[in-house]
Design a protein around this motif. Sequence first.
Motif, PDB file in Angstrom:
ATOM      1  N   SER A 279       0.824  -1.214   0.000  1.00  0.00           N
ATOM      2  CA  SER A 279       0.000   0.000   0.000  1.00  0.00           C
ATOM      3  C   SER A 279       0.859   1.266   0.000  1.00  0.00           C
ATOM      4  N   ASP A 280       2.033   1.225   0.658  1.00  0.00           N
ATOM      5  CA  ASP A 280       2.929   2.384   0.668  1.00  0.00           C
ATOM      6  C   ASP A 280       3.479   2.663  -0.728  1.00  0.00           C
ATOM      7  N   LEU A 281       3.955   1.610  -1.399  1.00  0.00           N
ATOM      8  CA  LEU A 281       4.552   1.793  -2.726  1.00  0.00           C
ATOM      9  C   LEU A 281       3.496   2.115  -3.781  1.00  0.00           C
TER      10      LEU A 281
ATOM     11  N   ASN B 132       6.854  13.335  -6.764  1.00  0.00           N
ATOM     12  CA  ASN B 132       7.207  14.387  -7.716  1.00  0.00           C
ATOM     13  C   ASN B 132       7.735  13.808  -9.027  1.00  0.00           C
ATOM     14  N   LEU B 133       8.578  12.766  -8.919  1.00  0.00           N
ATOM     15  CA  LEU B 133       9.134  12.142 -10.123  1.00  0.00           C
ATOM     16  C   LEU B 133       8.045  11.438 -10.926  1.00  0.00           C
TER      17      LEU B 133
ATOM     18  N   VAL C  71       1.925   7.983  -0.365  1.00  0.00           N
ATOM     19  CA  VAL C  71       1.296   9.035   0.434  1.00  0.00           C
ATOM     20  C   VAL C  71       2.229   9.471   1.558  1.00  0.00           C
ATOM     21  N   GLY C  72       2.255  10.768   1.834  1.00  0.00           N
ATOM     22  CA  GLY C  72       3.012  11.286   2.972  1.00  0.00           C
ATOM     23  C   GLY C  72       4.275  12.012   2.553  1.00  0.00           C
ATOM     24  N   LYS C  73       4.777  12.817   3.492  1.00  0.00           N
ATOM     25  CA  LYS C  73       5.949  13.651   3.236  1.00  0.00           C
ATOM     26  C   LYS C  73       7.176  12.830   2.849  1.00  0.00           C
ATOM     27  N   LYS C  74       7.316  11.629   3.450  1.00  0.00           N
ATOM     28  CA  LYS C  74       8.512  10.831   3.195  1.00  0.00           C
ATOM     29  C   LYS C  74       8.605  10.351   1.738  1.00  0.00           C
ATOM     30  N   TYR C  75       7.449  10.335   1.050  1.00  0.00           N
ATOM     31  CA  TYR C  75       7.454   9.911  -0.356  1.00  0.00           C
ATOM     32  C   TYR C  75       7.309  11.098  -1.315  1.00  0.00           C
TER      33      TYR C  75
ATOM     34  N   LYS D 235      17.164   1.828  -1.925  1.00  0.00           N
ATOM     35  CA  LYS D 235      16.167   0.977  -1.262  1.00  0.00           C
ATOM     36  C   LYS D 235      15.677   1.600   0.041  1.00  0.00           C
ATOM     37  N   LEU D 236      16.582   2.235   0.777  1.00  0.00           N
ATOM     38  CA  LEU D 236      16.183   2.906   2.018  1.00  0.00           C
ATOM     39  C   LEU D 236      15.286   4.105   1.727  1.00  0.00           C
ATOM     40  N   SER D 237      15.458   4.733   0.563  1.00  0.00           N
ATOM     41  CA  SER D 237      14.668   5.921   0.232  1.00  0.00           C
ATOM     42  C   SER D 237      13.190   5.602   0.056  1.00  0.00           C
ATOM     43  N   TYR D 238      12.862   4.325  -0.105  1.00  0.00           N
ATOM     44  CA  TYR D 238      11.461   3.911  -0.211  1.00  0.00           C
ATOM     45  C   TYR D 238      10.885   3.493   1.142  1.00  0.00           C
ATOM     46  N   HIS D 239      11.672   3.646   2.212  1.00  0.00           N
ATOM     47  CA  HIS D 239      11.209   3.448   3.587  1.00  0.00           C
ATOM     48  C   HIS D 239      10.576   2.066   3.810  1.00  0.00           C
TER      49      HIS D 239
END
Length: 303
Positions: A131-133, A146-147, A137-141, A282-286
């Motif tokens: 669901s995150d990918l 944007n891309l 949603v959210g500031k961390k993404y 990979k870490l950038s996708y939390h």
Amino acid sequence: MLLMNALSLVDKKIIDPYLQFRPYYASDGTFANLFIWQNLYRTKFAIDEDFLFINGGCEEHIEFCGFMYPFGEGDLSKPLYKIREYCLYYGIRPRILGITEDMKNELQEKFPGNFIFIEDRNSADYIYLTSDLSSLVGKKYHAKKNLVNKFLEEYDERYSFSDITPDNLGEVFEYQKKWMSRHENLDAFDIEQEAQAIKIMLENFEALNGRGLILKVDGEICAYTMGSEANKDVFVVQFEKADVFVKGAYQFINKAFADRLKAYKYLNREDDMGIEGLRKAKLSYHPAMLLKKYDVVWAMDEK
């Protein structure tokens, strides 16, 4: 003594029930991964007394030989003895590779003091909530979203998606060749080994229950991704390739594939192999979890 055999497609129906016997979220635990990488790792398997045994590296590169955790139900002392017996017979240091935290806890509880555990950070799997990918949603993404939006602004009405099917496997083959020709600066051994695994995956796509997605711009492939199911909760994304000059293509196909995989709670996007750039990406996708893995040796063999 265990009699280890090479993997073939007909073994899938025998091996899969063992791999899915317990919740196992690691990318190592899919038949597809075992099959497509067996030429590199010299993977072998055996079924003995209702346990599945898998090893690798035990032919040409003895120093890298190791077994996976035995899969099955019953007294663990018997399969563990068989692993150690096999290794000692062939003059190999007995060890088990890639065990997860719950497997480590099981060994510590049932055989206290018998094993030494060495964490292998480079082999830890990155596991994300689908669901995150899918939503980003959210500031961390924010940067990822944007891309994706920039891709849509640039290529709106020029892009299309299609599932990977027997009808378009040839297109994916050809795109992979082009992708390799554009990345000749990468380590030759690694890229050739990966290309071989991708080739095997595509040649056996249906038999391995593969799923994948193609992204095209102006009718030409600019990205593809594919993988296979680990269990009903986890899908393993094994490969993802895109044109870097098509801005946002990686992020766009990542999100689109997650959209199609909502039946799975988690997406396992495998390890980073200790590569700094890959780890950062990979870490950038939390990840929802970083699945730790350990190498295990017998304490008695370290004295």
